[in-house]
Write an enzyme that holds these catalytic residues in place. Structure first.
Site, PDB file in Angstrom:
ATOM      1  N   LYS B  93       0.819  -1.213   0.000  1.00 20.31           N
ATOM      2  CA  LYS B  93       0.000   0.000   0.000  1.00 20.31           C
ATOM      3  C   LYS B  93       0.858   1.271   0.000  1.00 20.31           C
ATOM      4  CE  LYS B  93      -4.145  -1.980   0.173  1.00 20.31           C
ATOM      5  NZ  LYS B  93      -5.083  -1.860  -0.939  1.00 20.31           N
ATOM      6  N   GLU B 115     -10.037   6.374   2.312  1.00 22.24           N
ATOM      7  CA  GLU B 115     -10.912   5.367   2.897  1.00 22.24           C
ATOM      8  C   GLU B 115     -10.010   4.231   3.375  1.00 22.24           C
ATOM      9  OE1 GLU B 115     -10.026   5.376  -0.158  1.00 22.24           O
ATOM     10  OE2 GLU B 115      -9.483   3.292  -0.537  1.00 22.24           O
ATOM     11  N   SER B 374       1.854  -9.735  -0.769  1.00 23.65           N
ATOM     12  CA  SER B 374       1.445  -8.331  -0.683  1.00 23.65           C
ATOM     13  C   SER B 374       1.565  -7.705   0.690  1.00 23.65           C
ATOM     14  CB  SER B 374       0.009  -8.180  -1.180  1.00 23.65           C
ATOM     15  OG  SER B 374      -0.877  -8.954  -0.395  1.00 23.65           O
TER      16      SER B 374
HETATM   17  C1  LIG Z   1      -1.751  -7.043   2.430  1.00 25.84           C
HETATM   18  C2  LIG Z   1      -2.851  -6.702   1.493  1.00 25.84           C
HETATM   19  N1  LIG Z   1      -2.921  -7.340   0.329  1.00 25.84           N
HETATM   20  C3  LIG Z   1      -3.906  -7.074  -0.555  1.00 25.84           C
HETATM   21  C4  LIG Z   1      -4.884  -6.151  -0.272  1.00 25.84           C
HETATM   22  C5  LIG Z   1      -5.973  -5.950  -1.262  1.00 25.84           C
HETATM   23  O1  LIG Z   1      -5.826  -4.743  -1.959  1.00 25.84           O
HETATM   24  P1  LIG Z   1      -5.384  -4.756  -3.465  1.00 25.84           P
HETATM   25  O2  LIG Z   1      -6.239  -5.755  -4.176  1.00 25.84           O
HETATM   26  O3  LIG Z   1      -5.625  -3.358  -3.918  1.00 25.84           O
HETATM   27  O4  LIG Z   1      -3.962  -5.132  -3.572  1.00 25.84           O
HETATM   28  C6  LIG Z   1      -4.848  -5.440   0.934  1.00 25.84           C
HETATM   29  C7  LIG Z   1      -5.860  -4.415   1.288  1.00 25.84           C
HETATM   30  O5  LIG Z   1      -5.968  -3.941   2.390  1.00 25.84           O
HETATM   31  C8  LIG Z   1      -3.796  -5.726   1.832  1.00 25.84           C
HETATM   32  O6  LIG Z   1      -3.706  -5.097   3.021  1.00 25.84           O
END
Ligand SMILES: Cc1ncc(COP(=O)(O)O)c(C=O)c1O
Ligand SMILES: Cc1ncc(COP(=O)(O)O)c(C=O)c1O
Lengths: 254, 393, 393, 254
Positions: B93, B115, B374
């Site tokens: 993020k 948000e 992620s």
């Molecule tokens: C660690 C993590 N991965 C994935 C996501 C999903 O978001 P995005 O699909 O935009 O990567 C989030 C959202 O809070 C997240 O915290």
């Protein structure tokens, strides 16, 4: 020229338009409420179709939408309702794009038109995206009303006002629907619109008292009153009470 | 649209039939301003430099690619993880918020709003705001402020104001609504820092560009590891920003791109085209076009929509999207923790869960796979504990 | 001892009059084995390579040095932070455990044990154990297992067994005692992965060598930033491993080295020479040589002793050590969070607190300062919230 | 040769030594308990000085140390106590290094010697570090007993055994003090020690029953019994009960 615009132009020659807003289905007696507004002197009615995610609405209209949805309100129930009552003033339907998009633009436009509506307002669809809806509305003759905001730059005012059908909706302030003090930027907005079109121009968003409506109507063709009246219906299901609340707006405008 | 698979959207902000800009007129000028500023900034080497330098000096980039040898042995695959969990604040993020915070400054604005669902994007936004001296307000569904009370406090420590949203389902989608409502009232001095590849044009494109640092790095790193084009590139998908970011590095090559959604929030599989939060995309909705609530063990995937570019990539077949269930996700979280010493976020564990399930099936033995890790699981540990003890949702 | 300021200890494992190897005869062969294995490994380029590679690929090294511009403006200094908070698991602790896990494998052992206070070293050890497929048992004072229940679960997720220690004060020092007791029973197949620059020779030296990656990196990074020898190098000190690690990169230069202790655990200021946990060092003790309990807001500094090399550096004046109080620490944590977007660990906040207090006093305006940001504050957020709400300890 | 060793060598010609351990100050009547052990036939006494962090001790002796510390026990109170009772068998003091280090090695050695102790055991001080304490103990004639563990390699056994004074303490197992089943590695350890020295060799750590003591004494010069007896005192403050518990050990060794 759309039927809606024809009627509103004719109205302009007589008086300042009073256009109350109500959420379709927000109370079991919502159709009686619409009639009460007519009785109070409404020149046209803005009828909302509830959407789960009303991003242009403040708490009052959000609450109305929640109640309407909880009561099973759909585009079909609202269409059936207004069709049945044969309301004597123009009806403009206000909703969010997904509601008509999901049904199919053509089907939705026909449905509303067949129910007797003369126009629509989709506050989440700006000029650049309105084409398909306008196309779908053209056949049934539904007017597509566009908004102009205090933030709309002059060159863009011309384009949006030029494309708006029925009337031009001048947003009085940078805000979602709901109470507000003062007249905001409305006068500047209306002046900009008048410079480029003679379509009737109504001011809405935050018009909450008869005095406020009267002051506004000095320099525009009509006012839209939403939350202030919706709040009455949230408080009491009695159409007489709504009529009582709406009358002073009428009076203030005459 | 440009020629590259993940290129620039067309003039109307569309990827194929998805995207666009469905916002109140009041916000159109602000969106245009963001678009113009972003186009200028993204073409400005000085901006790019500052973006890169901030991500490095402050954010901890580049994040490594870790060969997961023990997981690979278990699954009969060659698995690599792009370690966004090691970025400052614990997920990808930050990439996006650093970009948008720099853009906010460039536009001469002094405040950002955002948000947040679980709080990851909120914490990241509050972090960037603190770093750059911007005021910051974060909208968070009331339900989430209770579930994620520590993240609320974290944002407050970082100097942000957290506003509990009491409308609708009181979760992420309502927080977006509320942020948009707020933005209408303050566009003059405030930028809305959207948290994923969603919302009105130019956000889906801009956020993907900021996140593409993931794919750009990973592509070079995989080349160094001798696997320039892994057979699969896998990422979880909420709005889709981490997936878009890593896909961007491999979309023009032969790798299969896989997005993994929470079963209860799978807009690709169970959704229909619609308009929400400024975009036309696939959305979970009922028969009347009312948006339904997503349901997932992971707050970050609890979103009824998906970024429009993913809807497009799914429609062309360039990427495929699969749902996984909550139980598989918990198992995957435990597996990765135990065999690799990496506790992933619940969101991330969706990607792992798919891989575990499909190893030897959709993913043939011996395949090379790059997973986007992620985010880290620290934020989820209490919840996972409660679930394993049978007290959970 | 070798010539360098932070060189190799003498044959008996002493830094000046501190250090040594005060363990039961049963453990002497194990300590000798560790020493021998470490000397061989540390001289073996293949081991060094694997150590470095693991820290990079898995641990996220090098961690950046972040110029803290807004804090600098506040304090009238030029402050830089070495970002160990960005290392995998959230602190410098990983450097050491990766080294010791690799050494464990090299010695042909299959299990590691460790002590932990707040749980950071325990989580790091469990992490390395998972990564390398070693069995792992972590000893943790019962009081701490309650205070840090989530870290207990985190270790369990990583496959470790956590043993609550019910003896003595039921905190960190008792966990060390218990780990040593356990080690006696299983030296054959088990390595004791001590968590700081303490314990019997060769641990203080070995852990410092593993942690010196911090100083080695930082020294090169500060050179690139044009400040090859910052006026001050500041680190918090519990056992002293993060401080030793960063000092190692600057000890031979002109920088002033500053260690910051928790006032209630300041072995340098309030301690006397003594023997505990295998070493001769400065210890908090009563008139009869009984060890007293350290008291600090931060579990990681709740240790009544200090690594012997720090006692030595203090005795020669090469480094200076100062105590800070709990209130200053909370204020510093808030300040760094608000002006830089970095929530530091409570331990780390001690170093910041000293800097804030001494800016313009012990640290003249305009000085360049490198602070070791030893860990992130996520683990402490709940505690800080309770303290600020007046519910804290 | 130290006085302690002279006495224990003489003892060896008569019988297997029974050396019970008790923590000084662990009960208000701890001196009576020592006398009860003598009455039960102890050949020497190992008296603990409590330390806050007893890393070679299991739960039983840890608990004894906690009680002793809570009661204000110090090296001085223990010295005074044993000095007053003029115990008829050799007393060996067992403690951790910090206790004597803090007081000062010379002062501590004199204090213990003047109180009548003949030797000391410091389980956290291995051969390499024992020099200063041995030096301090030399003047007052205190023997410094060293431990040999199952893990001590043969070459090292020779050096440690050679340096141990009074007796050689053979640890029966890789463990801290406390209960255990079986005889562990004790026999191998003792054999290794006997191969390099004829200093009396006592086995301790985990000897918990008379039968166990008897089996062990088959191939060594004496046994040290700690936790099994300390536990009695933790349970009951009655010296007669302790004497009753200790007698069977004596009997088993004769
Ligand atoms: C660690 C993590 N991965 C994935 C996501 C999903 O978001 P995005 O699909 O935009 O990567 C989030 C959202 O809070 C997240 O915290
Ligand atoms: C973040 C952090 N910093 C510092 C310390 C203190 O340890 P040391 O003095 O060995 O660096 C700890 C110990 O838990 C820690 O977690």
């Amino acid at each position: 020229m759309t039927e809606l615009e024809r009627r509103l132009r004719a109205l302009r020659d007589q008086r300042r338009a009073f256009v109350p807003y109500l959420m379709g289905g927000m109370s079991p007696r919502w159709l009686d409420h619409l009639e009460a507004l007519v009785a109070a002197g409404a020149d046209a009615l803005e009828v909302g179709l509830p959407f789960s995610d009303p991003m242009m609405d403040g708490p009052v209209i959000q609450e109305a939408a929640l109640r309407a949805l909880a009561a099973g309100t759909t585009i079909e129930t609202v269409a059936t309702g207004i069709a049945e009552r044969h309301l004597p003033v123009p009806v403009v339907v206000m909703t969010y794009y997904n509601v008509v998009h999901h049904l199919g633009l053509e089907r939705a436009a026909s449905l509303l038109s067949e129910a007797g509506a003369l126009g629509t307002i989709l506050p989440d669809v700006p000029l650049e995206e309105i084409g398909p809806w306008k196309d779908a509305s053209a056949g049934p003759g539904l007017a597509t009303v566009l908004l102009i905001a205090p933030s709309t730059p002059p060159a863009r005012v011309a384009r949006v006002a030029g494309a708006s059908e029925g009337f031009v909706y001048a947003a009085a302030r940078m805000a979602v629907t709901g109470h507000a003090e003062g007249t905001g930027d409305a006068q500047r907005v209306v002046r900009a619109i008048r410079a480029v079109t003679d379509t009737p121009t109504y001011v809405g968003i935050g018009i909450s008292t008869p005095a406020h409506a009267a002051a506004t109507a000095e320099w525009c063709d009509g006012v839209i009153v939403g939350s202030a009246l919706v709040e009455r219906v949230l408080e009491s299901d009695d159409p007489a009470a709504l009529e009582h609340a709406a009358r002073p707006f009428r009076a203030a405008l005459d | 649209m440009s020629d590259a698979v993940m290129g620039r959207p067309d003039e109307s902000g569309r990827f194929g039939e998805f995207g666009g800009r469905f916002v109140p007129e009041a916000l159109v000028p602000a969106c245009l301003e963001v678009e113009e500023a972003f186009v200028a900034a993204w073409g400005d080497p000085a901006f790019r430099d500052e973006f890169q330098r901030t991500l490095q000096e402050f954010g901890g980039r580049p994040t490594p690619v870790t060969p997961l040898d023990r997981l690979s042995a278990r699954l009969g695959l060659r698995v690599y993880a792009k370690r966004e969990d090691l970025a400052h604040t614990g997920s990808h993020k930050l990439n996006n918020v650093v970009g948008q915070a720099l853009l906010t400054r460039r536009m001469g604005k002094r405040r950002i709003i955002a948000e947040t669902g679980a709080g990851q994007h909120g914490v990241a936004t509050a972090t960037a705001a603190a770093r750059f001296g911007l005021a910051c307000t974060v909208f968070m569904g009331e339900v989430d402020t209770v579930r994620q009370a520590l993240n609320v406090f974290r944002m407050e420590l970082l100097g942000a104001t957290v506003v509990p949203v009491r409308t609708g389902s009181r979760t992420l989608k309502d927080a977006v609504n509320e942020a948009l409502r707020e933005w209408v009232t303050c566009v003059e001095d405030t930028h809305y820092c959207l948290g994923s590849v969603m919302g009105p044009h130019p956000f889906p494109w801009m956020v993907r560009e900021f996140q593409s640092v993931i794919g750009t790095e990973a592509s070079a790193q995989m080349r160094d590891l001798g696997v320039p084009a892994p057979d699969f590139v896998v990422a979880c998908v909420g709005g889709g920003s981490n997936a878009a970011g890593i896909f961007a590095g491999f979309a023009d090559g032969p790798s299969r791109l896989i997005g993994v959604e929470a079963r209860g929030g799978s807009a690709i599989v169970y959704g229909a085209p619609g308009i929400l939060h400024g975009m036309r995309s696939l959305l979970l909705q009922d028969d009347h076009g009312q948006i339904t609530e997503a349901e997932s063990i992971s707050a970050g995937l609890d979103y009824p929509g998906i970024g429009p570019e993913h809807a497009y990539l799914a429609s062309t077949g360039r990427a495929q999207y699969y749902p996984v269930g909550d139980e598989e996700v918990i198992d995957a979280l435990r597996l990765l923790s135990e065999v690799e010493g990496i506790i992933p976020a619940l969101e991330t564990a969706h990607a792992i869960a798919w891989l575990v399930r499909e190893a030897g099936r959709e993913v043939p033995r011996g395949s090379s796979v790059l997973v986007n890790l992620s985010g880290r699981g620290d934020k989820d540990v209490a919840q996972v504990r409660d679930i394993l003890r049978g007290e959970g949702d």
